[in-house]
Design a protein around this motif. Structure first.
Motif, PDB file in Angstrom:
ATOM      1  N   ILE A   1     -12.616   3.518  -3.399  1.00  0.00           N
ATOM      2  CA  ILE A   1     -12.013   3.161  -4.683  1.00  0.00           C
ATOM      3  C   ILE A   1     -12.912   3.689  -5.795  1.00  0.00           C
ATOM      4  N   SER A   2     -12.306   4.308  -6.810  1.00  0.00           N
ATOM      5  CA  SER A   2     -13.104   4.929  -7.872  1.00  0.00           C
ATOM      6  C   SER A   2     -13.748   3.888  -8.785  1.00  0.00           C
ATOM      7  N   GLU A   3     -13.170   2.719  -8.913  1.00  0.00           N
ATOM      8  CA  GLU A   3     -13.721   1.648  -9.741  1.00  0.00           C
ATOM      9  C   GLU A   3     -13.870   0.405  -8.873  1.00  0.00           C
ATOM     10  N   ASP A   4     -15.048  -0.197  -8.846  1.00  0.00           N
ATOM     11  CA  ASP A   4     -15.226  -1.419  -8.056  1.00  0.00           C
ATOM     12  C   ASP A   4     -15.153  -2.679  -8.904  1.00  0.00           C
ATOM     13  N   GLN A   5     -14.833  -2.510 -10.181  1.00  0.00           N
ATOM     14  CA  GLN A   5     -14.693  -3.637 -11.103  1.00  0.00           C
ATOM     15  C   GLN A   5     -13.269  -3.627 -11.638  1.00  0.00           C
ATOM     16  N   TYR A   6     -12.488  -4.681 -11.375  1.00  0.00           N
ATOM     17  CA  TYR A   6     -11.120  -4.814 -11.874  1.00  0.00           C
ATOM     18  C   TYR A   6     -11.057  -6.068 -12.725  1.00  0.00           C
ATOM     19  N   GLY A   7     -11.032  -5.898 -14.050  1.00  0.00           N
ATOM     20  CA  GLY A   7     -11.076  -7.049 -14.943  1.00  0.00           C
ATOM     21  C   GLY A   7     -12.371  -7.808 -14.711  1.00  0.00           C
ATOM     22  N   GLN A   8     -12.268  -9.089 -14.401  1.00  0.00           N
ATOM     23  CA  GLN A   8     -13.436  -9.929 -14.120  1.00  0.00           C
ATOM     24  C   GLN A   8     -13.840  -9.890 -12.651  1.00  0.00           C
ATOM     25  N   LYS A   9     -13.089  -9.196 -11.795  1.00  0.00           N
ATOM     26  CA  LYS A   9     -13.350  -9.204 -10.351  1.00  0.00           C
ATOM     27  C   LYS A   9     -14.218  -8.019  -9.937  1.00  0.00           C
ATOM     28  N   ASN A  10     -15.395  -8.316  -9.371  1.00  0.00           N
ATOM     29  CA  ASN A  10     -16.308  -7.299  -8.853  1.00  0.00           C
ATOM     30  C   ASN A  10     -16.077  -7.196  -7.348  1.00  0.00           C
ATOM     31  N   LEU A  11     -15.597  -6.041  -6.885  1.00  0.00           N
ATOM     32  CA  LEU A  11     -15.298  -5.863  -5.463  1.00  0.00           C
ATOM     33  C   LEU A  11     -16.524  -5.497  -4.646  1.00  0.00           C
ATOM     34  N   GLY A  12     -17.666  -5.293  -5.271  1.00  0.00           N
ATOM     35  CA  GLY A  12     -18.911  -5.119  -4.540  1.00  0.00           C
ATOM     36  C   GLY A  12     -19.180  -3.729  -4.012  1.00  0.00           C
ATOM     37  N   GLY A  13     -18.597  -2.698  -4.579  1.00  0.00           N
ATOM     38  CA  GLY A  13     -18.904  -1.335  -4.153  1.00  0.00           C
ATOM     39  C   GLY A  13     -17.666  -0.483  -4.041  1.00  0.00           C
ATOM     40  N   ASN A  14     -17.882   0.830  -3.954  1.00  0.00           N
ATOM     41  CA  ASN A  14     -16.766   1.768  -3.884  1.00  0.00           C
ATOM     42  C   ASN A  14     -16.227   1.962  -2.471  1.00  0.00           C
ATOM     43  N   PHE A  15     -17.028   1.669  -1.448  1.00  0.00           N
ATOM     44  CA  PHE A  15     -16.564   1.842  -0.068  1.00  0.00           C
ATOM     45  C   PHE A  15     -15.970   0.524   0.411  1.00  0.00           C
ATOM     46  N   GLN A  16     -14.722   0.565   0.833  1.00  0.00           N
ATOM     47  CA  GLN A  16     -13.980  -0.616   1.255  1.00  0.00           C
ATOM     48  C   GLN A  16     -13.238  -0.309   2.563  1.00  0.00           C
ATOM     49  N   PHE A  17     -12.553  -1.299   3.053  1.00  0.00           N
ATOM     50  CA  PHE A  17     -11.628  -1.138   4.181  1.00  0.00           C
ATOM     51  C   PHE A  17     -10.289  -1.723   3.751  1.00  0.00           C
ATOM     52  N   THR A  18      -9.209  -1.082   4.156  1.00  0.00           N
ATOM     53  CA  THR A  18      -7.873  -1.568   3.833  1.00  0.00           C
ATOM     54  C   THR A  18      -7.108  -1.829   5.121  1.00  0.00           C
ATOM     55  N   SER A  19      -6.535  -3.019   5.216  1.00  0.00           N
ATOM     56  CA  SER A  19      -5.623  -3.319   6.316  1.00  0.00           C
ATOM     57  C   SER A  19      -4.255  -3.590   5.706  1.00  0.00           C
ATOM     58  N   HIS A  20      -3.212  -3.247   6.442  1.00  0.00           N
ATOM     59  CA  HIS A  20      -1.869  -3.461   5.907  1.00  0.00           C
ATOM     60  C   HIS A  20      -0.903  -3.891   7.004  1.00  0.00           C
ATOM     61  N   LEU A  21       0.147  -4.562   6.564  1.00  0.00           N
ATOM     62  CA  LEU A  21       1.263  -4.956   7.415  1.00  0.00           C
ATOM     63  C   LEU A  21       2.524  -4.759   6.588  1.00  0.00           C
ATOM     64  N   GLY A  22       3.476  -4.027   7.126  1.00  0.00           N
ATOM     65  CA  GLY A  22       4.691  -3.734   6.371  1.00  0.00           C
ATOM     66  C   GLY A  22       5.947  -3.990   7.176  1.00  0.00           C
ATOM     67  N   LEU A  23       7.012  -4.296   6.466  1.00  0.00           N
ATOM     68  CA  LEU A  23       8.335  -4.486   7.052  1.00  0.00           C
ATOM     69  C   LEU A  23       9.328  -3.666   6.243  1.00  0.00           C
ATOM     70  N   LYS A  24      10.272  -3.036   6.942  1.00  0.00           N
ATOM     71  CA  LYS A  24      11.259  -2.205   6.253  1.00  0.00           C
ATOM     72  C   LYS A  24      12.619  -2.428   6.890  1.00  0.00           C
ATOM     73  N   TYR A  25      13.642  -2.515   6.065  1.00  0.00           N
ATOM     74  CA  TYR A  25      15.026  -2.615   6.520  1.00  0.00           C
ATOM     75  C   TYR A  25      15.769  -1.398   6.015  1.00  0.00           C
ATOM     76  N   GLN A  26      16.482  -0.718   6.916  1.00  0.00           N
ATOM     77  CA  GLN A  26      17.197   0.501   6.565  1.00  0.00           C
ATOM     78  C   GLN A  26      18.685   0.282   6.839  1.00  0.00           C
ATOM     79  N   PRO A  27      19.442  -0.235   5.834  1.00  0.00           N
ATOM     80  CA  PRO A  27      20.850  -0.550   6.059  1.00  0.00           C
ATOM     81  C   PRO A  27      21.742   0.671   6.259  1.00  0.00           C
ATOM     82  N   THR A  28      21.333   1.805   5.700  1.00  0.00           N
ATOM     83  CA  THR A  28      22.087   3.050   5.894  1.00  0.00           C
ATOM     84  C   THR A  28      21.102   4.158   6.265  1.00  0.00           C
TER      85      THR A  28
END
Length: 91
Positions: A29-56
C-alpha cells in the motif's frame, strides 16, 4: 495505490450461476496512514472472500470482503476491513 499479487480459488455451481472465491496475497500500500488509522507499514497481507450471482450470461452481481493486515510484522496492526459490491456486464 494498493498492489497485490497472489493465488485465489473460485468455485462455481454446476449451472454456473453461483460463484464463490477465496484468496490471500502479499500486498503493498502506498500510504500506511488513512485518516486517523495507522496501518503500521506499507507491506501488508490481503485475504478475501467473494460471492457472485450470474442471473444471465452477461450480467453478474457480486459481494467481496477484504481484510488487510500486516500480520503483526509491524506495530501497530489494526487491520482494515473493506466491503465491496459490484454489478458487471460481460460483452
Amino acid at each position: 495505490a494498493i498492489v497485490t499479487i497472489g493465488p485465489g480459488v473460485e468455485l462455481s455451481s454446476p449451472n454456473k450461476r453461483f460463484h464463490a472465491d477465496i484468496g490471500v496475497a502479499p500486498t503493498y500500500i502506498s500510504e500506511d496512514q488513512y485518516g486517523q488509522k495507522n496501518l503500521g507499514g506499507n507491506f501488508q497481507f490481503t485475504s478475501h472472500l467473494g460471492l457472485k450471482y450470474q442471473p444471465t450470461e452477461h450480467i453478474a452481481i457480486g459481494y467481496r470482503f477484504h481484510h488487510i493486515s500486516n500480520a503483526n510484522i509491524e506495530d501497530p496492526n489494526p487491520g482494515l476491513d473493506v466491503h465491496s459490491f459490484s454489478i458487471a456486464y460481460r460483452f
